[in-house]
Structure formats: structure tokens, C-alpha cells
Design a protein around this motif. Sequence first.
Motif, PDB file in Angstrom:
ATOM      1  N   ARG A 266       3.131 112.571  -0.745  1.00 20.32           N
ATOM      2  CA  ARG A 266       2.057 111.494  -0.064  1.00 20.32           C
ATOM      3  C   ARG A 266       2.172 111.259   1.448  1.00 20.32           C
ATOM      4  NH1 ARG A 266      -1.050 110.453  -4.579  1.00 20.32           N
ATOM      5  NH2 ARG A 266       0.166 109.509  -6.219  1.00 20.32           N
ATOM      6  N   ILE A 267       1.357 111.089   1.809  1.00 18.18           N
ATOM      7  CA  ILE A 267       1.270 110.844   3.345  1.00 18.18           C
ATOM      8  C   ILE A 267       1.271 109.388   3.620  1.00 18.18           C
ATOM      9  CG2 ILE A 267      -0.451 110.440   5.688  1.00 18.18           C
ATOM     10  CD1 ILE A 267      -1.656 113.097   4.558  1.00 18.18           C
ATOM     11  N   THR A 268       2.391 108.865   4.138  1.00 20.64           N
ATOM     12  CA  THR A 268       2.592 107.412   4.485  1.00 20.64           C
ATOM     13  C   THR A 268       2.655 107.077   5.932  1.00 20.64           C
ATOM     14  OG1 THR A 268       5.077 107.971   4.566  1.00 20.64           O
ATOM     15  CG2 THR A 268       4.085 107.594   2.180  1.00 20.64           C
ATOM     16  N   ASP A 269       2.332 108.006   6.677  1.00 24.12           N
ATOM     17  CA  ASP A 269       2.515 107.821   8.262  1.00 24.12           C
ATOM     18  C   ASP A 269       1.223 108.168   8.993  1.00 24.12           C
ATOM     19  OD1 ASP A 269       3.108 110.101   7.797  1.00 24.12           O
ATOM     20  OD2 ASP A 269       4.692 110.390   9.216  1.00 24.12           O
ATOM     21  N   ALA A 270       0.065 107.856   8.304  1.00 25.92           N
ATOM     22  CA  ALA A 270      -1.094 108.535   9.024  1.00 25.92           C
ATOM     23  C   ALA A 270      -1.579 107.472  10.104  1.00 25.92           C
ATOM     24  CB  ALA A 270      -2.127 108.763   7.956  1.00 25.92           C
ATOM     25  N   GLY A 271      -2.286 108.086  11.169  1.00 23.52           N
ATOM     26  CA  GLY A 271      -2.599 107.227  12.386  1.00 23.52           C
ATOM     27  C   GLY A 271      -4.260 107.431  12.237  1.00 23.52           C
ATOM     28  N   ALA A 272      -4.508 108.460  13.033  1.00 24.16           N
ATOM     29  CA  ALA A 272      -5.986 108.922  13.373  1.00 24.16           C
ATOM     30  C   ALA A 272      -6.375 109.850  12.273  1.00 24.16           C
ATOM     31  CB  ALA A 272      -6.105 109.484  14.489  1.00 24.16           C
ATOM     32  N   ILE A 273      -7.667 109.846  11.959  1.00 27.11           N
ATOM     33  CA  ILE A 273      -8.201 110.810  10.887  1.00 27.11           C
ATOM     34  C   ILE A 273      -9.292 111.246  11.104  1.00 27.11           C
ATOM     35  CG2 ILE A 273      -9.284 108.877   9.467  1.00 27.11           C
ATOM     36  CD1 ILE A 273      -8.416 110.211   7.075  1.00 27.11           C
TER      37      ILE A 273
ATOM     38  N   ALA B 175     -12.493 113.687   9.247  1.00 25.42           N
ATOM     39  CA  ALA B 175     -13.287 114.718   7.979  1.00 25.42           C
ATOM     40  C   ALA B 175     -14.221 115.349   8.440  1.00 25.42           C
ATOM     41  CB  ALA B 175     -13.481 113.560   6.953  1.00 25.42           C
ATOM     42  N   GLY B 176     -13.976 116.758   8.349  1.00 19.05           N
ATOM     43  CA  GLY B 176     -14.900 117.736   8.412  1.00 19.05           C
ATOM     44  C   GLY B 176     -15.938 117.907   7.428  1.00 19.05           C
ATOM     45  N   ALA B 177     -16.843 118.813   7.366  1.00 18.48           N
ATOM     46  CA  ALA B 177     -17.447 119.237   6.245  1.00 18.48           C
ATOM     47  C   ALA B 177     -16.755 119.609   4.870  1.00 18.48           C
ATOM     48  CB  ALA B 177     -18.730 120.090   6.636  1.00 18.48           C
ATOM     49  N   GLN B 178     -15.622 120.354   5.116  1.00 18.96           N
ATOM     50  CA  GLN B 178     -14.824 121.189   4.310  1.00 18.96           C
ATOM     51  C   GLN B 178     -13.365 120.902   4.042  1.00 18.96           C
ATOM     52  OE1 GLN B 178     -16.019 125.323   4.790  1.00 18.96           O
ATOM     53  NE2 GLN B 178     -17.971 125.008   3.668  1.00 18.96           N
ATOM     54  N   SER B 179     -12.850 120.229   5.262  1.00 15.08           N
ATOM     55  CA  SER B 179     -11.631 119.855   5.266  1.00 15.08           C
ATOM     56  C   SER B 179     -11.407 118.483   5.848  1.00 15.08           C
ATOM     57  CB  SER B 179     -10.995 120.917   6.185  1.00 15.08           C
ATOM     58  OG  SER B 179     -11.480 120.943   7.420  1.00 15.08           O
ATOM     59  N   THR B 180     -10.335 118.191   5.858  1.00 11.98           N
ATOM     60  CA  THR B 180      -9.888 116.703   6.205  1.00 11.98           C
ATOM     61  C   THR B 180      -8.262 116.945   7.238  1.00 11.98           C
ATOM     62  OG1 THR B 180     -10.891 115.413   4.617  1.00 11.98           O
ATOM     63  CG2 THR B 180      -9.560 114.120   5.875  1.00 11.98           C
ATOM     64  N   CYS B 181      -8.317 116.384   8.209  1.00 15.75           N
ATOM     65  CA  CYS B 181      -6.839 116.226   9.106  1.00 15.75           C
ATOM     66  C   CYS B 181      -6.740 114.903   9.428  1.00 15.75           C
ATOM     67  CB  CYS B 181      -6.702 117.057  10.134  1.00 15.75           C
ATOM     68  SG  CYS B 181      -7.142 118.853   9.854  1.00 15.75           S
ATOM     69  N   VAL B 182      -5.241 114.559   9.466  1.00 12.81           N
ATOM     70  CA  VAL B 182      -4.745 113.357  10.168  1.00 12.81           C
ATOM     71  C   VAL B 182      -3.821 113.590  11.181  1.00 12.81           C
ATOM     72  CG1 VAL B 182      -5.129 111.893   7.786  1.00 12.81           C
ATOM     73  CG2 VAL B 182      -2.820 113.123   8.217  1.00 12.81           C
ATOM     74  N   ILE B 183      -3.598 112.788  11.937  1.00 17.78           N
ATOM     75  CA  ILE B 183      -2.604 112.781  12.745  1.00 17.78           C
ATOM     76  C   ILE B 183      -1.433 111.646  12.343  1.00 17.78           C
ATOM     77  CG2 ILE B 183      -1.932 112.244  15.512  1.00 17.78           C
ATOM     78  CD1 ILE B 183      -4.605 112.968  16.465  1.00 17.78           C
ATOM     79  N   ARG B 184      -0.407 112.192  12.440  1.00 17.66           N
ATOM     80  CA  ARG B 184       0.827 111.333  11.725  1.00 17.66           C
ATOM     81  C   ARG B 184       1.270 110.520  13.246  1.00 17.66           C
ATOM     82  NH1 ARG B 184       4.334 115.282   8.392  1.00 17.66           N
ATOM     83  NH2 ARG B 184       5.337 113.299   7.674  1.00 17.66           N
ATOM     84  N   ARG B 185       1.965 109.385  12.604  1.00 20.42           N
ATOM     85  CA  ARG B 185       2.780 108.687  13.857  1.00 20.42           C
ATOM     86  C   ARG B 185       3.634 109.170  14.845  1.00 20.42           C
ATOM     87  NH1 ARG B 185       3.333 103.538   9.435  1.00 20.42           N
ATOM     88  NH2 ARG B 185       0.868 103.056   9.351  1.00 20.42           N
ATOM     89  N   THR B 186       4.213 110.524  14.165  1.00 23.27           N
ATOM     90  CA  THR B 186       4.940 111.135  15.314  1.00 23.27           C
ATOM     91  C   THR B 186       4.299 112.241  16.154  1.00 23.27           C
ATOM     92  OG1 THR B 186       5.043 113.046  13.553  1.00 23.27           O
ATOM     93  CG2 THR B 186       6.629 111.415  13.134  1.00 23.27           C
ATOM     94  N   GLY B 187       2.796 112.130  15.817  1.00 23.68           N
ATOM     95  CA  GLY B 187       2.061 113.176  16.519  1.00 23.68           C
ATOM     96  C   GLY B 187       2.009 114.593  15.815  1.00 23.68           C
TER      97      GLY B 187
END
Length: 199
Positions: free
Chosen positions: A129-136, A138-150
Motif C-alpha cells: 500500500r502507499i501510505t506516504d503520498a503527497g502530491a498526485i 493522474a494522466g490519461a492512462q497512468s497515475t503517479c504520486v510524489i511520496r513524502r520522501t521525494g
Amino acid sequence: GYRWGTSTFLGSSRTDAAEFSGFRDVTDVTTGFAMACALRANGTVWCWGRNDKGQVGDGAWDYEALAPVQVPGLDDAVAIDAGSAHVCAVRRGGTVWCWGSNVNAQLGHGTTDFSRHGLPEQVGTDVQRITDAGAIDAGAQSTCVIRRTGAVACWGAGSMVQLLQPNPVLSGRPIYDVPLIDDAVEIASDNPTCVLRSS
């Protein structure tokens, strides 16, 4: 909150701004293909517009939401973003929840079932599980998050290596720690995916 445009899916065919009654505490807004969502100060998420893939998030699909509908189960969201037909929210504890189209595994639920999901489901599997997401983003076909560590984690379609991996991949679960990036401050996830670093 205000909206305008000629899309009937957005609840208006106006070319001037029209206010959503009672929406004076919106802290963030995001739009997908003929749909939109708003994050309110109390942590709730409200969506409206096209809903053929469940992207309004109320458990139903194949209808047009002409007014904002509250997404159930989310009362502590701190960030939201929409792709073309899916939406993701970061909750206060750092977990990520997504709903809508999963045709490219962009919901990150651990599956590549190419189906639609009308309610929020947590990104990742029981042991990942992701438990330290900050920014997020969402693209058309993918999703990315920046974790609190960078660090950056991505999932979904990577046919054009937009998951920031050396080779094309389709991943229904988060790929952690994109190589060589540990100081990300902003991210734009699509084709291509771009990261703003602090250094």
C-alpha cells in the motif's frame, strides 16, 4: 465553485460562468473528459458530469450527473486529480484511493481487469500500500504520486515508458522509487511524464 462550457455532461451549456449553489469552500478542482470533481475544505470530494466509467464515484455508471454528487467514504481527502476517465484522491494519512476506468490499470488496485470501478478503492495490494503520498497527478492512462520522501511511485500503462521505467510495462500496482529521483516536488503524469526536482 463555478463552471461553464458547452458540455451537457458538466451540467451546463453556458458560455458564461455559473455558480454551484453552496460550494464556497472548494480548495481544489480537477477535470477529466467531460467531467469534473471538487475537493471541499471538510475533506469531502464531489464529482459531476460524464459517468460511463464510474468516474463520478457514487457506485453507479451510465448516467450523467448534472449536479455535484458526493463520493462516499472520503471525508479526509487532501488532494485530488482526474485523468480522462478516472479520479484519484490522497487522504490525510497518505493513502491513495482511485475510481473510474481501469482499462489501462490506472487505478492501481493490483489488477489489470480493464473494467470500471464506480467506488473508491485503495491503491496497492495488502502488502504493498502507499501510505506516504503527497502530491498526485493522474494522466490519461497512468497515475503517479510524489511520496513524502521525494521519491515517485507510478502505475498504469507504460507503453511509452511514462511510468519512468527503462522498458515499456503495464502495471496494476504501484512501481515504487522511480530510478534516480528522490527529490521530486511536482509531477505531471501522462505521455510524457515530467518531474520537477528540488535540486
